[in-house]
Design a protein around this motif. Structure first.
Motif, PDB file in Angstrom:
ATOM      1  N   PHE A  30       0.949  -0.966  -0.158  1.00 46.89           N
ATOM      2  CA  PHE A  30      -0.161   0.037  -0.020  1.00 46.89           C
ATOM      3  C   PHE A  30       0.794   1.106  -0.011  1.00 46.89           C
ATOM      4  O   PHE A  30       1.389   1.494   1.071  1.00 46.89           O
ATOM      5  N   ILE A  31       1.158   2.025  -0.950  1.00 45.36           N
ATOM      6  CA  ILE A  31       1.778   3.010  -1.222  1.00 45.36           C
ATOM      7  C   ILE A  31       1.238   4.370  -1.109  1.00 45.36           C
ATOM      8  O   ILE A  31       0.171   4.599  -1.615  1.00 45.36           O
ATOM      9  N   VAL A  32       1.975   4.961  -0.104  1.00 47.81           N
ATOM     10  CA  VAL A  32       1.533   6.549   0.037  1.00 47.81           C
ATOM     11  C   VAL A  32       2.665   7.321  -0.248  1.00 47.81           C
ATOM     12  O   VAL A  32       3.932   7.056   0.220  1.00 47.81           O
ATOM     13  N   ALA A  33       2.431   8.450  -0.756  1.00 50.89           N
ATOM     14  CA  ALA A  33       3.557   9.377  -1.162  1.00 50.89           C
ATOM     15  C   ALA A  33       3.188  10.776  -0.880  1.00 50.89           C
ATOM     16  O   ALA A  33       1.827  11.404  -1.179  1.00 50.89           O
ATOM     17  N   HIS A  34       4.233  11.467  -0.170  1.00 50.68           N
ATOM     18  CA  HIS A  34       3.950  12.760   0.176  1.00 50.68           C
ATOM     19  C   HIS A  34       4.997  13.689  -0.600  1.00 50.68           C
ATOM     20  O   HIS A  34       6.124  13.505  -0.383  1.00 50.68           O
ATOM     21  N   VAL A  66      10.006   0.232  -8.265  1.00 53.55           N
ATOM     22  CA  VAL A  66       9.285   1.383  -7.762  1.00 53.55           C
ATOM     23  C   VAL A  66      10.110   2.332  -8.613  1.00 53.55           C
ATOM     24  O   VAL A  66      11.196   2.649  -8.617  1.00 53.55           O
ATOM     25  N   SER A  67       9.134   3.444  -9.185  1.00 56.37           N
ATOM     26  CA  SER A  67       9.463   4.403 -10.098  1.00 56.37           C
ATOM     27  C   SER A  67       8.699   5.647  -9.599  1.00 56.37           C
ATOM     28  O   SER A  67       7.359   5.803  -9.643  1.00 56.37           O
ATOM     29  N   LEU A  68       9.331   6.677  -9.641  1.00 56.97           N
ATOM     30  CA  LEU A  68       8.790   8.107  -9.324  1.00 56.97           C
ATOM     31  C   LEU A  68       8.845   9.045 -10.652  1.00 56.97           C
ATOM     32  O   LEU A  68       9.976   9.230 -10.816  1.00 56.97           O
ATOM     33  N   THR A  69       7.870   9.701 -10.752  1.00 54.58           N
ATOM     34  CA  THR A  69       8.069  10.715 -11.971  1.00 54.58           C
ATOM     35  C   THR A  69       7.183  11.761 -11.447  1.00 54.58           C
ATOM     36  O   THR A  69       6.030  11.771 -10.978  1.00 54.58           O
ATOM     37  N   ASP A  70       7.535  12.995 -11.539  1.00 55.80           N
ATOM     38  CA  ASP A  70       7.097  14.269 -11.216  1.00 55.80           C
ATOM     39  C   ASP A  70       7.103  15.193 -12.427  1.00 55.80           C
ATOM     40  O   ASP A  70       7.950  15.975 -12.454  1.00 55.80           O
ATOM     41  N   ASP A  71       6.377  15.263 -13.591  1.00 57.98           N
ATOM     42  CA  ASP A  71       6.384  15.938 -14.709  1.00 57.98           C
ATOM     43  C   ASP A  71       5.660  17.285 -14.509  1.00 57.98           C
ATOM     44  O   ASP A  71       5.414  18.010 -15.596  1.00 57.98           O
ATOM     45  N   SER A  72       5.441  17.834 -13.441  1.00 58.79           N
ATOM     46  CA  SER A  72       4.634  18.919 -13.315  1.00 58.79           C
ATOM     47  C   SER A  72       5.502  20.178 -13.483  1.00 58.79           C
ATOM     48  O   SER A  72       4.835  21.534 -13.619  1.00 58.79           O
ATOM     49  N   ALA A 115       1.082  19.459  -9.974  1.00 56.37           N
ATOM     50  CA  ALA A 115       0.460  18.196  -9.974  1.00 56.37           C
ATOM     51  C   ALA A 115       0.916  17.369  -9.065  1.00 56.37           C
ATOM     52  O   ALA A 115       2.037  17.525  -8.776  1.00 56.37           O
ATOM     53  N   PRO A 116       0.153  16.210  -8.632  1.00 58.79           N
ATOM     54  CA  PRO A 116       0.749  15.132  -7.678  1.00 58.79           C
ATOM     55  C   PRO A 116       1.851  14.414  -8.558  1.00 58.79           C
ATOM     56  O   PRO A 116       1.678  14.335  -9.926  1.00 58.79           O
ATOM     57  N   ALA A 117       2.716  13.757  -7.950  1.00 59.41           N
ATOM     58  CA  ALA A 117       3.631  12.972  -8.548  1.00 59.41           C
ATOM     59  C   ALA A 117       3.107  11.520  -8.889  1.00 59.41           C
ATOM     60  O   ALA A 117       2.391  11.051  -7.989  1.00 59.41           O
ATOM     61  N   GLU A 131      -0.304   2.052 -10.017  1.00 61.60           N
ATOM     62  CA  GLU A 131      -0.045   3.608  -9.833  1.00 61.60           C
ATOM     63  C   GLU A 131      -0.705   3.863  -8.450  1.00 61.60           C
ATOM     64  O   GLU A 131      -1.410   3.669  -8.049  1.00 61.60           O
ATOM     65  N   ALA A 132       0.367   4.825  -8.098  1.00 61.35           N
ATOM     66  CA  ALA A 132      -0.157   5.705  -6.783  1.00 61.35           C
ATOM     67  C   ALA A 132       0.300   7.116  -7.072  1.00 61.35           C
ATOM     68  O   ALA A 132       1.192   7.552  -7.666  1.00 61.35           O
ATOM     69  N   TYR A 133      -0.440   8.023  -6.463  1.00 65.26           N
ATOM     70  CA  TYR A 133      -0.296   9.520  -6.641  1.00 65.26           C
ATOM     71  C   TYR A 133      -0.172  10.213  -5.326  1.00 65.26           C
ATOM     72  O   TYR A 133      -0.404   9.805  -4.211  1.00 65.26           O
ATOM     73  N   SER A 134       1.111  11.146  -5.331  1.00 67.53           N
ATOM     74  CA  SER A 134       1.377  11.671  -4.285  1.00 67.53           C
ATOM     75  C   SER A 134       0.329  12.844  -3.807  1.00 67.53           C
ATOM     76  O   SER A 134      -0.490  13.097  -4.633  1.00 67.53           O
ATOM     77  N   THR A 135       0.446  13.315  -2.608  1.00 68.29           N
ATOM     78  CA  THR A 135      -0.337  14.386  -2.360  1.00 68.29           C
ATOM     79  C   THR A 135       0.099  15.777  -3.178  1.00 68.29           C
ATOM     80  O   THR A 135       1.279  15.749  -3.489  1.00 68.29           O
ATOM     81  N   PRO A 136      -0.756  16.514  -3.553  1.00 65.40           N
ATOM     82  CA  PRO A 136      -0.425  17.735  -4.183  1.00 65.40           C
ATOM     83  C   PRO A 136       0.048  18.895  -3.368  1.00 65.40           C
ATOM     84  O   PRO A 136      -0.055  18.678  -2.080  1.00 65.40           O
TER      85      PRO A 136
END
Length: 193
Positions: A30-34, A66-72, A115-117, A131-136
């Motif tokens: 259960f992935i949570v991203a901040h 696990v891969s993180l992308t933050d294209d905002s 936008a969220p990562a 997929e999981a989304y971070s907090t905005p």
């Protein structure tokens, strides 16, 4: 009245359902991203944005690939100064934490709404990536004209706002001190024998 065999069969099915549902829901990550972003003014006309993303696995099994992308952060608005806007790791164990940070330099003045990562990961029991989304983040006022705060004006405003409360508390504290402290006048009034 129900047949005893039917009763025991229904009880067994309910127990099997409860056990299988608890195993099915508990054995997954259960992935949570901040995501956090802060601005820092270096000098007039230059402002940097520090971005930090923490990824937590609150589940009971390991997440793989696990891969993180933050294209905002578009290239028209920001330049990457240090780090990368994407990162990948081999695994994230149950109860584990991964952190990633990078720094950007703002090019354009104005409000920025990030936008969220996106965090993608693989579960061994499923073929598709999850997929999981971070907090905005809160809106950032990039390169805004920030007024210089005069400390004397700030002290005056605080005194005007809270002056009456401070004076009442001071008077009460002085009264309590006078009542509880031994008086020197009472010592001088004793008669000598």
């Amino acid at each position: 009245m129900a047949n005893p065999i039917t009763k025991s069969l229904i009880s067994a099915l309910i127990a099997l359902f409860l056990i299988s549902s608890s195993f099915a829901s508990s054995d997954v990550p259960f992935i949570v991203a901040h995501k956090r972003a802060t601005t820092k003014r270096l000098k007039s006309g230059i402002e940097r944005v520090s971005v930090s993303i923490d990824i937590y696995n609150q589940g009971t099994s390991t997440a793989y690939d696990v891969s993180l992308t933050d294209d905002s952060w578009t290239k028209e608005l920001f330049d990457v100064v240090t780090g990368n806007i994407s990162q990948s790791w081999e695994r994230l164990d149950a109860g584990g934490i991964l952190s990633h940070s990078f720094e950007l330099e703002a090019k354009v003045k104005g409000m920025f709404y990030g936008a969220p990562a996106i965090v993608t990961f693989r579960i061994p029991t499923k073929a598709a990536l999850q997929e999981a989304y971070s907090t905005p983040i809160l809106p950032l006022d990039v390169l805004a004209e920030k007024p210089v705060v005069n400390k004397l004006d700030l002290a005056k405003r605080l005194l005007m706002k809270y002056g009456s409360q401070i004076s009442v508390i001071s008077i009460i504290a002085l009264f309590v001190y006078l009542v509880t402290s031994p008086s020197s006048a009472s010592k001088g009034s004793k008669k000598k024998r």
